[in-house]
Motif scaffolding. Structure first.
Motif, mmCIF file in Angstrom:
data_model
loop_
_atom_site.group_PDB
_atom_site.id
_atom_site.type_symbol
_atom_site.label_atom_id
_atom_site.label_comp_id
_atom_site.label_asym_id
_atom_site.label_seq_id
_atom_site.Cartn_x
_atom_site.Cartn_y
_atom_site.Cartn_z
ATOM 1 N N GLY A 1 -21.681 -7.499 -30.648
ATOM 2 C CA GLY A 1 -23.030 -7.289 -30.693
ATOM 3 C C GLY A 1 -23.738 -6.935 -32.127
ATOM 4 O O GLY A 1 -24.880 -6.827 -32.057
ATOM 5 N N LYS A 2 -22.865 -6.728 -33.047
ATOM 6 C CA LYS A 2 -23.441 -6.640 -34.219
ATOM 7 C C LYS A 2 -22.827 -7.180 -35.480
ATOM 8 O O LYS A 2 -21.717 -7.617 -35.399
ATOM 9 C CB LYS A 2 -23.198 -4.942 -34.546
ATOM 10 N N VAL A 3 -23.664 -7.484 -36.399
ATOM 11 C CA VAL A 3 -23.031 -8.071 -37.783
ATOM 12 C C VAL A 3 -23.671 -7.257 -38.904
ATOM 13 O O VAL A 3 -24.893 -6.831 -38.882
ATOM 14 C CB VAL A 3 -23.617 -9.598 -38.033
ATOM 15 N N TYR A 4 -22.950 -6.810 -39.715
ATOM 16 C CA TYR A 4 -23.360 -5.857 -40.527
ATOM 17 C C TYR A 4 -23.303 -6.472 -42.185
ATOM 18 O O TYR A 4 -22.194 -7.042 -42.322
ATOM 19 C CB TYR A 4 -22.226 -4.491 -40.790
ATOM 20 N N LEU A 5 -24.276 -6.648 -42.823
ATOM 21 C CA LEU A 5 -24.294 -7.289 -44.130
ATOM 22 C C LEU A 5 -24.344 -6.266 -45.070
ATOM 23 O O LEU A 5 -25.278 -5.326 -45.034
ATOM 24 C CB LEU A 5 -25.575 -8.424 -44.002
ATOM 25 N N TYR A 6 -23.630 -6.428 -46.381
ATOM 26 C CA TYR A 6 -23.450 -5.457 -47.402
ATOM 27 C C TYR A 6 -23.648 -6.174 -48.571
ATOM 28 O O TYR A 6 -23.216 -7.378 -48.810
ATOM 29 C CB TYR A 6 -22.141 -4.687 -47.381
ATOM 30 N N ALA A 7 -24.573 -5.584 -49.175
ATOM 31 C CA ALA A 7 -24.689 -6.032 -50.671
ATOM 32 C C ALA A 7 -24.291 -4.868 -51.724
ATOM 33 O O ALA A 7 -24.931 -3.916 -51.807
ATOM 34 C CB ALA A 7 -26.198 -6.332 -50.763
ATOM 35 N N ASP A 8 -23.213 -5.070 -52.632
ATOM 36 C CA ASP A 8 -22.997 -3.894 -53.387
ATOM 37 C C ASP A 8 -23.452 -4.351 -54.896
ATOM 38 O O ASP A 8 -23.205 -5.364 -55.428
ATOM 39 C CB ASP A 8 -21.450 -3.676 -53.371
ATOM 40 N N TYR A 9 -24.252 -3.272 -55.462
ATOM 41 C CA TYR A 9 -24.783 -3.843 -56.786
ATOM 42 C C TYR A 9 -23.622 -3.674 -57.673
ATOM 43 O O TYR A 9 -23.098 -2.508 -57.879
ATOM 44 C CB TYR A 9 -26.018 -2.680 -56.944
ATOM 45 N N VAL A 10 -23.500 -4.748 -58.694
ATOM 46 C CA VAL A 10 -22.580 -4.637 -59.862
ATOM 47 C C VAL A 10 -23.061 -5.182 -60.943
ATOM 48 O O VAL A 10 -22.690 -5.430 -62.089
ATOM 49 C CB VAL A 10 -21.376 -5.740 -59.427
#
Length: 139
Positions: A104-113
């Motif tokens: 039921g869920k999709v988690y999108l992550y963006a790690d700043y580099v």
């Protein structure tokens, strides 16, 4: 002797001509389905370090069958260049994008580099989530 050989030849020819092969095709088609969803910059949450951003996407279509036996693929396309999609995980600009999912869920992550140490939320994007069905392999 010639009659025996001739009879064997006729018998073999008759056997070959009256037997046939039946072709069978297994066409188990397991379709995939794709959903596009707009993610705006302001919807990204930020952790307490200020360098990791996250976005929780509701996907009721991601049920137990897809979770257990299927595949979930995610790609992003940015509003400033909508002519192509980039598969996640991927390093795009100043961010490393990754994805996690559960039923039921999709988690999108963006790690700043980025090198300037001034993280900002990722820009507006279109997120493509593809759910691909598969058979249970027996495990």
């Amino acid at each position: 002797m010639k009659r025996l050989l001739f009879a064997a030849l006729i018998g073999t020819a008759a056997l070959v001509s009256f037997s046939s092969c039946k072709k069978e095709y297994v066409t188990t088609y397991l379709p995939g389905v794709t959903y596009n969803t707009k993610v705006v910059s302001s919807s990204w949450g930020v952790d307490n370090t200020g360098y990791s951003f996250s976005n929780e996407l509701d996907f009721p279509e991601l049920d137990a069958k897809y979770f257990d036996y299927g595949h979930v693929g995610v790609a992003v396309s940015f509003d400033n260049d909508p002519s192509y999609f980039i598969n996640v995980p991927s390093a795009i600009g100043a961010y490393n994008y990754r994805v996690e999912y559960k039923i039921g869920k999709v988690y999108l992550y963006a790690d700043y580099v980025g090198s300037d140490n001034k993280p900002v939320r990722p820009t507006d994007m279109l997120v493509k989530v593809t759910l691909t069905d598969a058979d249970n392999g027996g495990n």
